[in-house]
Design an enzyme around this catalytic site. Structure first.
Site, mmCIF file in Angstrom:
data_model
loop_
_atom_site.group_PDB
_atom_site.id
_atom_site.type_symbol
_atom_site.label_atom_id
_atom_site.label_comp_id
_atom_site.label_asym_id
_atom_site.label_seq_id
_atom_site.Cartn_x
_atom_site.Cartn_y
_atom_site.Cartn_z
ATOM 1 C CG HIS A 194 -0.432 0.465 2.486
ATOM 2 N ND1 HIS A 194 -1.197 1.080 3.442
ATOM 3 C CD2 HIS A 194 0.822 0.378 3.011
ATOM 4 C CE1 HIS A 194 -0.449 1.356 4.499
ATOM 5 N NE2 HIS A 194 0.770 0.953 4.276
ATOM 6 C CB CYS A 254 3.484 5.851 5.047
ATOM 7 S SG CYS A 254 4.003 5.116 6.600
ATOM 8 C CG HIS A 310 5.368 0.797 2.679
ATOM 9 N ND1 HIS A 310 4.715 1.958 2.285
ATOM 10 C CD2 HIS A 310 4.835 0.463 3.879
ATOM 11 C CE1 HIS A 310 3.849 2.306 3.224
ATOM 12 N NE2 HIS A 310 3.884 1.416 4.191
ATOM 13 C CG HIS A 354 2.395 -2.958 6.545
ATOM 14 N ND1 HIS A 354 3.464 -2.663 7.342
ATOM 15 C CD2 HIS A 354 1.978 -1.763 6.032
ATOM 16 C CE1 HIS A 354 3.681 -1.350 7.335
ATOM 17 N NE2 HIS A 354 2.794 -0.787 6.537
ATOM 18 C CG ASP A 389 -3.049 -13.160 0.948
ATOM 19 O OD1 ASP A 389 -2.159 -12.482 1.497
ATOM 20 O OD2 ASP A 389 -2.916 -14.372 0.699
ATOM 21 C CG HIS A 390 0.229 -12.633 -1.811
ATOM 22 N ND1 HIS A 390 -0.102 -13.169 -0.589
ATOM 23 C CD2 HIS A 390 1.544 -12.934 -1.996
ATOM 24 C CE1 HIS A 390 0.954 -13.778 -0.084
ATOM 25 N NE2 HIS A 390 1.969 -13.657 -0.904
ATOM 26 C CD GLU A 409 -0.156 0.099 8.625
ATOM 27 O OE1 GLU A 409 -1.181 0.329 7.958
ATOM 28 O OE2 GLU A 409 0.614 1.026 8.982
#
Lengths: 136, 136, 136, 136, 136, 136
Positions: free
Chosen positions: B15, B34, B40, B42, B80-81, B125
């Site tokens: 994100h 960020c 980047h 998480h 996811d992913h 996070e």
């Protein structure tokens, strides 16, 4: 000033989810692998939360050593290394789901903790599944 | 007797925090690292808490397997992913901060969980930063 | 007396597994969701292990503050809140799998830690997947 | 929409539980090993929970970096690597029990966090013992 | 078949890093906050690893209850809720760094564990810093 | 370049430590609560460590998805939600101590993992007790 003190403890036990008023197919359909006739087991981790006023003489809401000993006497002595379905009186008629175990632990402790304190119990059945009961 | 059952799940995503109505300098000043243009990511960990009555037939508030499958279908399959900013419809116009992701997860699950249950979502996070939303 | 000192640190990054010498179908077949064109990400946790003799003057194998600062300067400054595929020189030609990231971190630190010390790096990509490299 | 953001931090300190208005035997009976004249210590872990509305411009309830810096300035700078009984003004007259430390941390932070936010502090003295205060 | 059995235990203690052969400025420069004259403290977590053959009669390398009791008697009784610099004989002349504490624990246990077993000790001073010694 | 990749998995099972060649008093004396006739249980957590060369085409030592599926098929399908003493062939004649379970898991996986890889298995019976076997 109301502060909550929390104490972690654990017990290891076998159990089985089974409703004796149902036939085997229904039990299998509802409970899946948890219905295995020969039992399976868990490392149960509980956190007992007690809320009350700080005693200015000690700085304590409740002596954690007293709380730890109470959890040990009322819960761990009763359930640790036991088969919950066979070796206990509490789950003779009650399905030992995480929800019911949590409520039973709350009732066992509530009977021994003075009424000026609020009580909540968290019970981890696995690292991914846990339940909580506060007596409401 | 109202018991809360909690289920842990996770998804890994990229994100970027960026407000398109601001210039680059403002975005950089507010969001710092960020805001990195190339994203980047998480390992997001969520805990879904459902509160309701214990069904005496099963000992369950809600079948944890059903809850786990619902989280998987509604949240993990979606995020996811993924790159939250690019690959999802939810964050096309909404900044994917932990707070907003948590609210979106709550809304996705609230739409699928019967109204007799209360719902709360916790979203980590990082191990040090997490947020919680209960629909109020 | 040889003692190993270990220091934990972390960085959050986006990445994508993709072999540019393969076509899209092969990349998808081999890397699955990790091949997502728009990246995904992780909270990477690393543990750096340094083995050496205890200095009798300090009781230290190595000053942990010095080791922490070194990890920060050599690894976190380089990779934290970055897109490993785009924003770094190390993964321009090298697939940023956990294995390769771990080896690169080992090489970056090995160049800065005196040769009398042995070095090993552990890298967690998720809580369930981790890798380890000791330079052999 | 009210969301709670939580930030974890830690400090390491020495302390001793001792009530100067009691004689040594009473202190020993009440506080046990925690009364050791030469102190013992803990890795205290705190989680600071701030509840408020999401700012639509940032997606933040509160900038986590600002919260982290505030915790560092107000709590860690004051207590980290200190002897709570000797090196601080807060526990000159107040027994540094987990309960009292938690309330003091809440008061220090409450004074610096805008009143539109609700505040709660969780303090772990050990992995098994923790306390929580929300200002009521 | 050689198997390693590992047992986790903990103790809480105060300590201070200080080399009496140096002046105060040097101590402060080398040890920083860890040199604080009035001590600070930690929740030390140790893992004791014992390697040996499985006894076919019991399925045990070593009875974990025996190992747990030995750790308790030799290490926890000695160090728990103590000031390592003042209350122990082991650190009267030896700086209680994590490295030195780990070696001392290894020596205390090595003297009590039969020579057919290999022994290694891991000691966590904080969640982020730990050390390991295997007697070489 | 030899890298170790590690994968975490888990299963929940009931067991009992009992040597049928001994009388009940001896079993009770040696195994204590673990000898309970009606079984108890654990959340077993295993970490499977595979060491090999990095494939430059993929950046992988071994595809973690393949390893996860192998662990699932060979270990979890066999032991999850089972009574190890009754429901498995592996522990019909072998005491299901953590040590023996770990060796059996290693043997099951060793038979399915190509010989160019080294294999080690870590098995947690509880958070405080774990064992490790590498085939030596």
């Amino acid at each position: 000033m109301k502060v909550t003190v929390s104490r972690k403890a654990h017990f290891n036990a076998a159990h089985r989810l089974h409703n004796p008023s149902w036939d085997d197919a229904t039990n299998k359909a509802v409970f899946g692998k948890c219905n295995n006739a020969n039992y399976h087991g868990h490392n149960y981790v509980m956190i007992v939360h007690v809320t009350g006023e700080i005693d200015p003489q000690t700085g304590y809401v409740m002596d954690m050593k007293v709380l730890a000993d109470l959890i040990d006497a009322e819960v761990c002595e009763r359930f640790d290394h036991m088969n919950l379905n066979i070796d206990t009186t509490e789950f003779k008629e009650l399905i030992p789901s995480a929800e019911n175990i949590c409520v039973v632990i709350w009732q066992l402790l509530r009977a021994k903790i003075a009424t000026q304190y609020e009580l909540k119990v968290t019970l981890y059945e696995t690292e991914r599944n846990y339940v909580e009961y506060a007596g409401q």
